[in-house]
Write a protein that holds these residues in place. Sequence first.
Motif, PDB file in Angstrom:
ATOM      1  N   PRO A  11       0.973  -1.256  -0.049  1.00 46.69           N
ATOM      2  CA  PRO A  11      -0.248   0.048  -0.186  1.00 46.69           C
ATOM      3  C   PRO A  11       0.843   1.253   0.051  1.00 46.69           C
ATOM      4  CG  PRO A  11      -0.796  -1.593   1.659  1.00 46.69           C
ATOM      5  CD  PRO A  11       0.582  -2.178   1.237  1.00 46.69           C
ATOM      6  N   ARG A  16       1.031   4.025   1.503  1.00 45.14           N
ATOM      7  CA  ARG A  16       1.152   4.566   3.126  1.00 45.14           C
ATOM      8  C   ARG A  16       2.612   3.760   3.384  1.00 45.14           C
ATOM      9  NH1 ARG A  16      -3.446   5.687   6.783  1.00 45.14           N
ATOM     10  NH2 ARG A  16      -1.724   5.974   8.193  1.00 45.14           N
ATOM     11  N   ASN A  43      -7.580  10.903   7.338  1.00 43.98           N
ATOM     12  CA  ASN A  43      -8.718  10.553   6.534  1.00 43.98           C
ATOM     13  C   ASN A  43      -9.820  11.664   6.309  1.00 43.98           C
ATOM     14  OD1 ASN A  43      -8.140   7.898   6.199  1.00 43.98           O
ATOM     15  ND2 ASN A  43      -9.265   7.046   7.819  1.00 43.98           N
ATOM     16  N   PHE A  94      -9.186  14.093   3.405  1.00 47.26           N
ATOM     17  CA  PHE A  94      -8.909  14.080   2.000  1.00 47.26           C
ATOM     18  C   PHE A  94      -9.586  13.345   1.370  1.00 47.26           C
ATOM     19  CE2 PHE A  94      -5.529  16.724   4.060  1.00 47.26           C
ATOM     20  CZ  PHE A  94      -5.515  17.741   3.210  1.00 47.26           C
ATOM     21  N   SER A  95     -10.592  13.618   0.484  1.00 50.87           N
ATOM     22  CA  SER A  95     -11.577  12.614  -0.292  1.00 50.87           C
ATOM     23  C   SER A  95     -10.682  11.897  -1.203  1.00 50.87           C
ATOM     24  CB  SER A  95     -12.660  13.296  -1.131  1.00 50.87           C
ATOM     25  OG  SER A  95     -12.236  13.894  -1.882  1.00 50.87           O
ATOM     26  N   THR A  96      -9.331  12.119  -1.716  1.00 58.94           N
ATOM     27  CA  THR A  96      -8.524  11.388  -2.688  1.00 58.94           C
ATOM     28  C   THR A  96      -7.180  11.494  -2.068  1.00 58.94           C
ATOM     29  OG1 THR A  96      -8.188  13.218  -4.138  1.00 58.94           O
ATOM     30  CG2 THR A  96     -10.262  11.557  -4.609  1.00 58.94           C
ATOM     31  N   GLY A 102     -13.801   6.380  11.415  1.00 60.52           N
ATOM     32  CA  GLY A 102     -13.040   7.301  10.939  1.00 60.52           C
ATOM     33  C   GLY A 102     -12.766   7.053   9.470  1.00 60.52           C
ATOM     34  N   LYS A 103     -13.373   5.972   8.980  1.00 61.00           N
ATOM     35  CA  LYS A 103     -13.225   5.593   7.709  1.00 61.00           C
ATOM     36  C   LYS A 103     -14.515   6.121   6.778  1.00 61.00           C
ATOM     37  CE  LYS A 103      -9.737   2.009   8.006  1.00 61.00           C
ATOM     38  NZ  LYS A 103      -8.690   2.557   8.705  1.00 61.00           N
ATOM     39  N   LEU A 107     -16.779  11.792   5.042  1.00 64.12           N
ATOM     40  CA  LEU A 107     -16.871  12.803   5.852  1.00 64.12           C
ATOM     41  C   LEU A 107     -18.482  13.377   6.242  1.00 64.12           C
ATOM     42  CD1 LEU A 107     -14.033  15.038   4.661  1.00 64.12           C
ATOM     43  CD2 LEU A 107     -14.077  13.954   7.038  1.00 64.12           C
ATOM     44  N   ARG A 149     -19.783  10.894   8.668  1.00 71.03           N
ATOM     45  CA  ARG A 149     -18.867  10.889  10.093  1.00 71.03           C
ATOM     46  C   ARG A 149     -19.690  11.929  11.155  1.00 71.03           C
ATOM     47  NH1 ARG A 149     -12.791  11.253   8.985  1.00 71.03           N
ATOM     48  NH2 ARG A 149     -13.174  10.392   7.019  1.00 71.03           N
ATOM     49  N   GLU A 200     -14.773   8.123  -2.075  1.00 66.54           N
ATOM     50  CA  GLU A 200     -14.344   8.510  -0.795  1.00 66.54           C
ATOM     51  C   GLU A 200     -13.867   7.381   0.189  1.00 66.54           C
ATOM     52  OE1 GLU A 200     -16.389  11.861   0.829  1.00 66.54           O
ATOM     53  OE2 GLU A 200     -15.122  12.084   2.636  1.00 66.54           O
ATOM     54  N   ASN A 222     -11.552   4.823  -0.771  1.00 67.36           N
ATOM     55  CA  ASN A 222     -10.298   5.438  -0.661  1.00 67.36           C
ATOM     56  C   ASN A 222      -9.755   5.141   1.034  1.00 67.36           C
ATOM     57  OD1 ASN A 222      -9.282   6.144  -2.895  1.00 67.36           O
ATOM     58  ND2 ASN A 222     -10.278   7.918  -3.068  1.00 67.36           N
ATOM     59  N   TYR A 223     -10.687   5.725   1.945  1.00 64.94           N
ATOM     60  CA  TYR A 223     -10.569   5.451   3.457  1.00 64.94           C
ATOM     61  C   TYR A 223     -10.362   4.151   3.775  1.00 64.94           C
ATOM     62  CZ  TYR A 223     -12.029  10.313   3.642  1.00 64.94           C
ATOM     63  OH  TYR A 223     -12.364  11.887   3.211  1.00 64.94           O
ATOM     64  N   GLY A 247      -7.092   2.501   2.623  1.00 58.84           N
ATOM     65  CA  GLY A 247      -5.895   3.347   2.992  1.00 58.84           C
ATOM     66  C   GLY A 247      -5.500   4.168   1.887  1.00 58.84           C
TER      67      GLY A 247
END
Lengths: 174, 306
Positions: free
Chosen positions: A52, A54, A84, A86-88, B10-11, B14, B17, B61, B64-65, B68
């Motif tokens: 990944p 990261r 977490n 930033f949407s991308t 947290g995933k 937004l 959340r 989104e 993505n969360y 990761g």
Amino acid sequence: MLKLIGCCGIIAGAAGLFFEWKSREKKQIQQLQELEHFLQKGAFSIEKECKPSRVFFQEYIEWDGKDMMFVKILQELEENLKSNTFSTGQKAWQAAWETYKEKWRPGEEEWQVILSMGETFFGKDRKEMVFQMRAYEQRLLKLEQAKKDQMAEKGKIYMPLSISGGLMIILLLI
Amino acid sequence: MGRFMEQIGGKLPLQIRQYIAEEDGLGLEEIRARVGQSMEFCYGNGEVKRLGKIGKSEMEEFLNYLSGYSLYAYEEEIRQGFFTIEGGHRVGLTGHTSCGMDGKGNLGQILNVRDINGVNVRVAHEHKGCAAKLVPKLWKDGILGNTLILARPGAGKTTYLRDCIRILSGNGQEEGMKICVVDERSEIAASSQGVPQNDLGTRTDVLDNCPKSQGMRMVLRSMSPQIIAMDELGGEEDFEMLYQIIYSGSRILGTVHGDSLLDIVQKPYIQNLLQEGMLQRLVWLQKNEQGERSIRVFDERLEEIC
């Protein structure tokens, strides 16, 4: 005696300006090399190890990063991704670079490559990502070569110019 | 920040959340998201909370969360329709699949799942001690019986299997058994970067993200296990490997899902194992409408022990 000291001062000043310019240019070349190295490592990590992004960034910070500013940019990116918010990944990448843009001082083309590089680390298709990384690495290599050529060319002019300028001032003083 | 918010809350996108900032995640079993629909939070007691609305961008989104920001790293898993995230939570996916062709021109293996339109996060639970009463029943004449835990999907098979492993492996004070876990979907140990996140006892080795039949063969050859544990046995290869494990003297501890006990024991592979006396214990796990679980243990003759 005063004249002699003045002459030495002027020569030293001219040489200082020349070396300052040269070290700035060298620093920019090193930054480009850092980016190329980063892309090379990234392509290997994604293609062969399927890590990944990261994980790759963390390992690069720990083991490979030579340029301290680049390491700071990656740390900022890591914070952005961890939050977490930033949407991308591309947006997180861009935000991290925007913070350090003034300090990194990239050329216009280099900046475009840097911004586009973000997309390559957060894609969905590994083959496509690696292909893009190699393409950006090639673009950076060309930029590096151009920078080196420009430096050699300018060096040929600046060196004699600064020396002769210094000598002229000395002659005027005498 | 609580474990729920840290691992799953947290995933979430937004905009969702904000609704769940105070959520502790107790009893939460699934989080379902579908493009164009509200996000669903399904609880063990049957309660369903619907929040916000998910569009295509929110779905991207969310993915993505969850991944990761590295969806590419789950390429292999996504082809099978799911991937597992930190904490052992399984993310199931639906979307547009691309299939390859087999030699006869028919649609063959799935190559990719794109345009993901549905996500189901199954929340993993680690209930330490839930199998404390079950484990003593798995022994027969001083020997641990080859055991299968059977249940409907979502009844808690993996949770019970995990706790059985933890108890049998020992807690550092008592000498436990050497256990190898073949964790094909990273749900039992919930390994993250190779390190198990769940407590599996002191003498457990985990082979993570490895196909079951291959994994069983590997650990049998190299790790000299007393018990080999695996989740969701189903394929022909899996059951063939069970014979090798039993013949080599190791014990098996696994799970199988099905609609009813009868439905499961009538599966040919399980029937064969029972007829040949290879299985000593079958555990039927049930969950009622209130979310309470009950256990029934059977021996090789399908006689109820308790």
